[in-house]
Design a protein around this motif. Structure first.
Motif, PDB file in Angstrom:
ATOM      1  N   VAL A 138       2.485   3.427   6.214  1.00  0.00           N
ATOM      2  CA  VAL A 138       2.400   4.948   5.813  1.00  0.00           C
ATOM      3  C   VAL A 138       3.199   5.414   5.047  1.00  0.00           C
ATOM      4  O   VAL A 138       4.557   4.748   5.201  1.00  0.00           O
ATOM      5  CB  VAL A 138       2.469   6.093   7.058  1.00  0.00           C
ATOM      6  N   PRO A 139       3.351   6.171   4.288  1.00  0.00           N
ATOM      7  CA  PRO A 139       3.952   6.361   2.986  1.00  0.00           C
ATOM      8  C   PRO A 139       6.029   6.907   3.831  1.00  0.00           C
ATOM      9  O   PRO A 139       5.437   8.015   4.701  1.00  0.00           O
ATOM     10  CB  PRO A 139       3.650   7.712   2.752  1.00  0.00           C
ATOM     11  N   LYS A 140       6.472   6.432   3.216  1.00  0.00           N
ATOM     12  CA  LYS A 140       7.281   6.730   3.927  1.00  0.00           C
ATOM     13  C   LYS A 140       9.388   6.560   3.042  1.00  0.00           C
ATOM     14  O   LYS A 140       9.936   5.575   2.017  1.00  0.00           O
ATOM     15  CB  LYS A 140       8.177   5.660   5.377  1.00  0.00           C
ATOM     16  N   VAL A 141      10.148   7.303   3.394  1.00  0.00           N
ATOM     17  CA  VAL A 141      11.583   7.520   2.580  1.00  0.00           C
ATOM     18  C   VAL A 141      12.414   7.644   3.699  1.00  0.00           C
ATOM     19  O   VAL A 141      12.380   7.908   4.186  1.00  0.00           O
ATOM     20  CB  VAL A 141      11.144   8.720   1.511  1.00  0.00           C
ATOM     21  N   PHE A 142      13.731   7.789   2.873  1.00  0.00           N
ATOM     22  CA  PHE A 142      15.240   8.260   3.876  1.00  0.00           C
ATOM     23  C   PHE A 142      15.845   8.985   3.076  1.00  0.00           C
ATOM     24  O   PHE A 142      15.466   8.997   2.183  1.00  0.00           O
ATOM     25  CB  PHE A 142      16.327   6.779   4.236  1.00  0.00           C
ATOM     26  N   ILE A 143      16.536   9.747   3.032  1.00  0.00           N
ATOM     27  CA  ILE A 143      17.168  11.225   2.928  1.00  0.00           C
ATOM     28  C   ILE A 143      18.787  10.415   3.178  1.00  0.00           C
ATOM     29  O   ILE A 143      18.864  11.374   4.256  1.00  0.00           O
ATOM     30  CB  ILE A 143      16.341  12.550   2.195  1.00  0.00           C
TER      31      ILE A 143
ATOM     32  N   ALA B 241       0.517  -1.359  -0.038  1.00  0.00           N
ATOM     33  CA  ALA B 241       0.343   0.415   0.153  1.00  0.00           C
ATOM     34  C   ALA B 241       0.734   1.187   0.255  1.00  0.00           C
ATOM     35  O   ALA B 241       0.232   2.215  -0.571  1.00  0.00           O
ATOM     36  CB  ALA B 241      -0.877   0.234   1.298  1.00  0.00           C
ATOM     37  N   ILE B 242       1.841   1.251   0.403  1.00  0.00           N
ATOM     38  CA  ILE B 242       2.959   2.087   0.555  1.00  0.00           C
ATOM     39  C   ILE B 242       4.077   2.650  -0.537  1.00  0.00           C
ATOM     40  O   ILE B 242       4.621   3.507  -0.335  1.00  0.00           O
ATOM     41  CB  ILE B 242       3.912   2.186   1.553  1.00  0.00           C
ATOM     42  N   VAL B 243       4.286   1.352  -1.592  1.00  0.00           N
ATOM     43  CA  VAL B 243       5.043   2.109  -2.361  1.00  0.00           C
ATOM     44  C   VAL B 243       5.396   3.134  -3.230  1.00  0.00           C
ATOM     45  O   VAL B 243       5.864   3.997  -3.896  1.00  0.00           O
ATOM     46  CB  VAL B 243       5.994   0.707  -3.396  1.00  0.00           C
ATOM     47  N   ALA B 244       4.465   2.867  -3.602  1.00  0.00           N
ATOM     48  CA  ALA B 244       3.667   4.507  -4.312  1.00  0.00           C
ATOM     49  C   ALA B 244       2.983   5.560  -4.081  1.00  0.00           C
ATOM     50  O   ALA B 244       3.833   6.684  -5.050  1.00  0.00           O
ATOM     51  CB  ALA B 244       2.172   3.656  -5.664  1.00  0.00           C
ATOM     52  N   PRO B 245       3.079   5.958  -3.191  1.00  0.00           N
ATOM     53  CA  PRO B 245       2.449   7.168  -2.832  1.00  0.00           C
ATOM     54  C   PRO B 245       3.825   7.352  -2.194  1.00  0.00           C
ATOM     55  O   PRO B 245       4.846   8.757  -2.196  1.00  0.00           O
ATOM     56  CB  PRO B 245       1.798   6.716  -1.298  1.00  0.00           C
TER      57      PRO B 245
ATOM     58  N   THR C  64       5.885  19.517   1.147  1.00  0.00           N
ATOM     59  CA  THR C  64       5.292  19.890   0.959  1.00  0.00           C
ATOM     60  C   THR C  64       4.200  20.042   0.155  1.00  0.00           C
ATOM     61  O   THR C  64       2.827  19.765  -0.542  1.00  0.00           O
ATOM     62  CB  THR C  64       5.467  21.587   1.645  1.00  0.00           C
ATOM     63  N   ASP C  65       5.298  19.671  -0.781  1.00  0.00           N
ATOM     64  CA  ASP C  65       4.313  19.092  -2.244  1.00  0.00           C
ATOM     65  C   ASP C  65       4.268  17.693  -2.465  1.00  0.00           C
ATOM     66  O   ASP C  65       2.366  18.672  -2.778  1.00  0.00           O
ATOM     67  CB  ASP C  65       6.647  19.483  -3.325  1.00  0.00           C
ATOM     68  N   PHE C  66       4.202  17.636  -2.011  1.00  0.00           N
ATOM     69  CA  PHE C  66       3.667  15.658  -1.756  1.00  0.00           C
ATOM     70  C   PHE C  66       2.187  16.276  -1.043  1.00  0.00           C
ATOM     71  O   PHE C  66       1.076  15.403  -1.383  1.00  0.00           O
ATOM     72  CB  PHE C  66       4.384  14.735  -1.237  1.00  0.00           C
ATOM     73  N   LEU C  67       2.104  16.368  -0.095  1.00  0.00           N
ATOM     74  CA  LEU C  67       1.232  16.669   0.925  1.00  0.00           C
ATOM     75  C   LEU C  67       0.214  17.571   0.594  1.00  0.00           C
ATOM     76  O   LEU C  67      -0.442  17.459   0.932  1.00  0.00           O
ATOM     77  CB  LEU C  67       1.254  16.523   2.508  1.00  0.00           C
TER      78      LEU C  67
ATOM     79  N   ARG D 228       6.825   6.327  -3.847  1.00  0.00           N
ATOM     80  CA  ARG D 228       8.175   6.435  -4.702  1.00  0.00           C
ATOM     81  C   ARG D 228       7.513   8.830  -5.103  1.00  0.00           C
ATOM     82  O   ARG D 228       8.262   8.925  -5.749  1.00  0.00           O
ATOM     83  CB  ARG D 228       7.375   5.892  -5.647  1.00  0.00           C
ATOM     84  N   ALA D 229       5.968   8.732  -4.456  1.00  0.00           N
ATOM     85  CA  ALA D 229       5.410  10.367  -5.067  1.00  0.00           C
ATOM     86  C   ALA D 229       5.506  11.105  -4.141  1.00  0.00           C
ATOM     87  O   ALA D 229       6.819  12.221  -4.679  1.00  0.00           O
ATOM     88  CB  ALA D 229       3.999  10.403  -4.663  1.00  0.00           C
ATOM     89  N   LEU D 230       6.550  11.007  -3.100  1.00  0.00           N
ATOM     90  CA  LEU D 230       6.504  11.412  -2.054  1.00  0.00           C
ATOM     91  C   LEU D 230       9.121  11.858  -2.228  1.00  0.00           C
ATOM     92  O   LEU D 230       8.727  12.739  -2.440  1.00  0.00           O
ATOM     93  CB  LEU D 230       6.891  11.167   0.127  1.00  0.00           C
ATOM     94  N   GLY D 231       9.250  10.903  -2.433  1.00  0.00           N
ATOM     95  CA  GLY D 231      10.865  10.477  -3.201  1.00  0.00           C
ATOM     96  C   GLY D 231      11.090  11.487  -4.285  1.00  0.00           C
ATOM     97  O   GLY D 231      12.027  11.784  -3.993  1.00  0.00           O
ATOM     98  N   GLU D 232      10.291  11.285  -4.677  1.00  0.00           N
ATOM     99  CA  GLU D 232      10.394  12.102  -6.133  1.00  0.00           C
ATOM    100  C   GLU D 232      10.154  13.641  -6.023  1.00  0.00           C
ATOM    101  O   GLU D 232      11.128  14.527  -6.465  1.00  0.00           O
ATOM    102  CB  GLU D 232       9.306  11.658  -7.663  1.00  0.00           C
TER     103      GLU D 232
END
Length: 305
Positions: free
Chosen positions: A263-268, A215-219, A300-303, A221-225
């Motif tokens: 939940v949508p999550k990434v590492f930077i 459920a979180i792979v796609a969102p 902010t862009d993601f949300l 990725r959107a957050l990461g982009e």
């Protein structure tokens, strides 16, 4: 008795009445011509102006306009562009400055769904000894202030307020419990000299044990982009020249903080601490403020997309 030079109040000469009637017709005709020139439709109370704002006046029901609603920011009820009011963001400062004092505790194995890994690690450092854990806390705190200015509720996984950790599985659980709209784990890499730039780690599809990232792979990725785009624009840094093929994106399936997230999550990874040129940026407070702003704008862009 009158001598005929005046008339009773209810009687007027025919000429006087005709002159008054002609004047009335002229006024009516002038008003009609003005109305036609303006498009043939009289203005309505509260009709939008060219800029879209109401002109004021009574409401359509004929009463007085309701008082303007005030938001929590003292403005109108409509949130301004970029507002994050009502959003929950989890910031996960990688590692912990005190981890090095608790080697035994952070070395214990925890489940990450498809494997077992250490609870946490000490992280890396620059050649001059500036610790990744210090960097991540500083950037995360700066980002927290910026996100709160936009109205977000910000939750930290740790704020140098624990003896060590938390473990990677608990870091994921904190985001899940908070029902975060977005979660970002802040890090810096420890690669070879010459490897430069930042990258964002995305969750891969994992379904094993307690992990199910479907459920979180796609969102995520959107957050990461969006993080890649805004971080590059704000900091002037380029995406990694050693991972991601120039995209700044690196999907992985071996990180408990991603595998166990609901939940949508990434590492930077904000840069490479072992490269002198990257290290010069990472140790600069002004650059760290830019990093925090880049992270904030990406979230902010993601949300608000």
């Amino acid at each position: 008795m009158s001598n005929g030079s005046t008339f009773p109040p209810h009687r007027r000469p025919r000429g006087t009445l005709l002159a008054a009637l002609a004047a009335l017709v002229a006024v009516a005709l002038a008003g009609w011509l003005i109305w036609r020139a303006q498009g043939g439709e009289p203005p309505r109370a509260g009709a939008p102006t060219a800029g879209g704002a109401p002109t004021g006046g009574a409401d359509p029901a004929g009463g007085t306009p309701p008082p303007e609603k005030k938001g929590g920011n003292g403005g109108s009820g409509t949130e301004p562009p970029g507002s994050l009011r009502g959003k929950v963001v989890v910031l996960d400062p990688g590692h912990n400055p005190r981890n090095r004092e608790h080697g035994h505790e952070i070395a214990r194995q925890v489940e990450i769904g498809n494997d077992r890994k250490e609870c946490d690690t000490t992280g890396t450092a620059t050649n001059d000894g500036y610790a990744e854990a210090s960097f991540t806390l500083d950037v995360a705190r700066r980002a927290r202030a910026l996100l709160q200015e936009r109205g977000a509720t910000v939750v930290f996984t740790q704020d140098d307020d624990r003896p060590y950790g938390p473990c990677v599985d608990e870091r994921a659980a904190i985001g899940n419990t908070a029902h975060a709209d977005a979660a970002v784990s802040v890090h810096a890499d420890g690669s070879a000299v010459g490897n430069r730039g930042f990258h964002v780690i995305l969750p891969e599809r994992v379904r094993a044990g307690a992990a199910d990232t479907a459920a979180i792979v796609a969102p995520s990725r959107a957050l990461g982009e969006r993080l890649v785009s805004r971080f590059a624009a704000v900091t002037g840094s380029a995406p990694s020249n050693y991972l991601g093929g120039g995209t700044g994106l690196d999907p992985r399936s071996d990180l408990g903080g991603l595998n166990l997230s609901k939940v949508p999550k990434v590492f930077i990874e904000c840069g490479n601490m072992r490269d002198p040129k990257d290290a010069a940026q990472l140790t600069d407070a002004q650059w760290r403020q830019k990093a925090a702003r880049g992270i904030t704008e990406g979230i902010t862009d993601f949300l608000t997309r």
